[in-house]
Every structure is written in structure tokens, then in C-alpha cells.
Design an enzyme around this catalytic site. Structure first.
Site, PDB file in Angstrom:
ATOM      1  N   LYS A   1       0.821  -1.209   0.000  1.00  0.00           N
ATOM      2  CA  LYS A   1       0.000   0.000   0.000  1.00  0.00           C
ATOM      3  C   LYS A   1       0.855   1.259   0.000  1.00  0.00           C
ATOM      4  CE  LYS A   1      -3.767  -2.329   2.509  1.00  0.00           C
ATOM      5  NZ  LYS A   1      -4.692  -2.347   1.343  1.00  0.00           N
ATOM      6  N   CYS A   2       1.902   1.241  -0.784  1.00  0.00           N
ATOM      7  CA  CYS A   2       2.865   2.331  -0.827  1.00  0.00           C
ATOM      8  C   CYS A   2       2.794   3.010  -2.192  1.00  0.00           C
ATOM      9  CB  CYS A   2       4.268   1.768  -0.587  1.00  0.00           C
ATOM     10  SG  CYS A   2       5.617   2.969  -0.694  1.00  0.00           S
ATOM     11  N   GLY A   3       3.189   4.266  -2.228  1.00  0.00           N
ATOM     12  CA  GLY A   3       3.235   4.962  -3.505  1.00  0.00           C
ATOM     13  C   GLY A   3       4.215   4.330  -4.472  1.00  0.00           C
TER      14      GLY A   3
ATOM     15  N   THR B   1       4.607   1.026  -4.662  1.00  0.00           N
ATOM     16  CA  THR B   1       4.169  -0.355  -4.903  1.00  0.00           C
ATOM     17  C   THR B   1       4.167  -0.738  -6.384  1.00  0.00           C
ATOM     18  OG1 THR B   1       2.866  -0.408  -2.867  1.00  0.00           O
ATOM     19  CG2 THR B   1       2.276  -1.993  -4.567  1.00  0.00           C
TER      20      THR B   1
END
Length: 208
Positions: A82-84, A86
Site C-alpha cells: 500500500k505504498c506509492g 508499490t
């Protein structure tokens, strides 16, 4: 707790030894001392030889001895769902596909250290990577890459004299050569298909 008590040399040497006195007690104490020295610290372990001298657990719960990758060029990446960053999974899979036959191994290490961006279970992480990015490269179970519970592997990587340094965010990349030496550390903003990273990978693959 009694179960954790480990007698010291002084403890043994202060014991009366049931009547043993003088020289006899000195000899007995020396023998005990040498025995304890041979045993070493209770939790002592040999220092890792290189970045592949570690055992991990994969998302399937199986032990993975990283030394099995000696002779390969390894890219270790701390990942999150759930990371930018990803979407870099796609680029990492492309690296795996493009260079795998030449000897590159990409390994993902899920972590929840940054913004709680990897909250999922092993099964959830596995499903997410497969369904969204078609990931087929090795994925390890979730670990801590910093802090008090930092995995020994990442304690080693971040302490490397030339390429170490603390992990700032998800998707940082450590490049490891065929002998297990850390030869590069690339921050999150360095994309998998960037010239900076691909050139470094290709240079290591050329070395036999």
C-alpha cells in the site's frame, strides 16, 4: 528466571567444593574456567560471512537458506502493498524475467515499518503480488528492516561500510554480487528499469 540463569566463573570459584582447599580448589577452579571459556557466551554465534549467510522464511512458511544463491547476483528489496512505490513490483518482475536466466535473483522482503503500508498476512501479500503484478520472484515473510526488531539480515545490510545506511522507506534496493558482497544500495526513487540500476546489475552479471 531460573531457566535463564547461567553460572559465572566467579560463582563456581566461590563454591566451597565440599572441603577442597588450597591448591586442589585452585586446580578445580581453573578446570571449570577453561571449560566455560570453551563453551563461550550462551547466545554467541559466528559473525555472518556475507549478505547471503542468513536463513529466512518465505511466504509459504518454508525456510530459505540464502547461501543457496551464492553464484547469483541478488537484488534485495523491502516491499509493501500500500505504498506509492508499490507499482515498482511490475519493474522488479520485469528485471526478474529479463535477467533471470543470466543469473539475477530478485528477492522481496515485505515490511510494515513505514506508514503501516504492509498490514497483510503472508497469504494476503502473496495473493496481492500474484494477482496485481504477476510476481514470480522469491518473496520472504514479513520482517522488520529497522528498529529494535530489525532482522539480522537488514542489520548486516545497513551496516555495510560502503553501501550501508539506514532504510528510509519502502522499495530500497541492495545489490549483492555473486560472492555475497553488497555492491550497491539504491533508494526508493530509483526505479527498477532506471539506467542507474540496470547498468549496475548488468556489470555484476558480466562478472563470473
Amino acid at each position: 528466571a531460573l531457566g535463564r540463569w547461567r553460572p559465572s566463573i566467579q560463582d563456581f570459584c566461590n563454591v566451597d567444593l565440599k572441603g577442597i582447599r588450597g591448591t586442589m580448589k585452585t586446580v578445580a577452579c581453573l578446570a571449570i574456567t577453561l571449560g566455560l571459556m570453551a563453551l563461550g557466551p550462551a547466545h554467541a554465534s559466528a559473525a555472518p560471512k556475507n549478505a547471503l549467510d542468513f536463513k529466512m522464511t518465505n511466504l509459504q512458511g518454508q525456510e530459505v537458506d540464502l547461501s543457496s544463491y551464492l553464484g547469483k547476483v541478488v537484488l534485495m528489496v523491502n516491499v509493501a502493498s500500500k505504498c506509492g512505490y508499490t507499482p515498482q513490483y511490475e519493474g522488479l518482475q520485469a528485471l526478474h524475467k529479463k535477467y533471470g536466466e543470466q543469473g539475477l535473483v530478485v528477492i522481496g522482503f515485505p515490511c510494515n515499518n513505514f506508514g503501516g503500508q504492509e498490514p497483510g498476512s503472508a497469504k494476503e501479500i502473496q495473493a496481492f503480488c500474484r494477482e496485481n503484478y504477476g510476481v514470480t520472484f522469491p518473496m520472504m515473510s514479513k520482517i522488520d528492516v529497522q528498529g529494535d526488531k530489525q532482522a539480522p539480515l537488514y542489520a548486516y545490510l545497513t551496516s555495510d561500510k560502503e553501501h550501508g545506511g539506514g532504510i528510509r522507506w519502502n522499495f530500497e534496493k541492495f545489490l549483492v554480487d555473486r560472492q555475497g558482497n553488497v555492491v550497491g544500495h539504491f533508494r526508493s526513487g530509483v526505479k527498477p528499469d532506471s539506467e542507474e540500476l540496470t547498468k549496475a546489475i548488468e556489470a555484476e552479471l558480466k562478472k563470473k
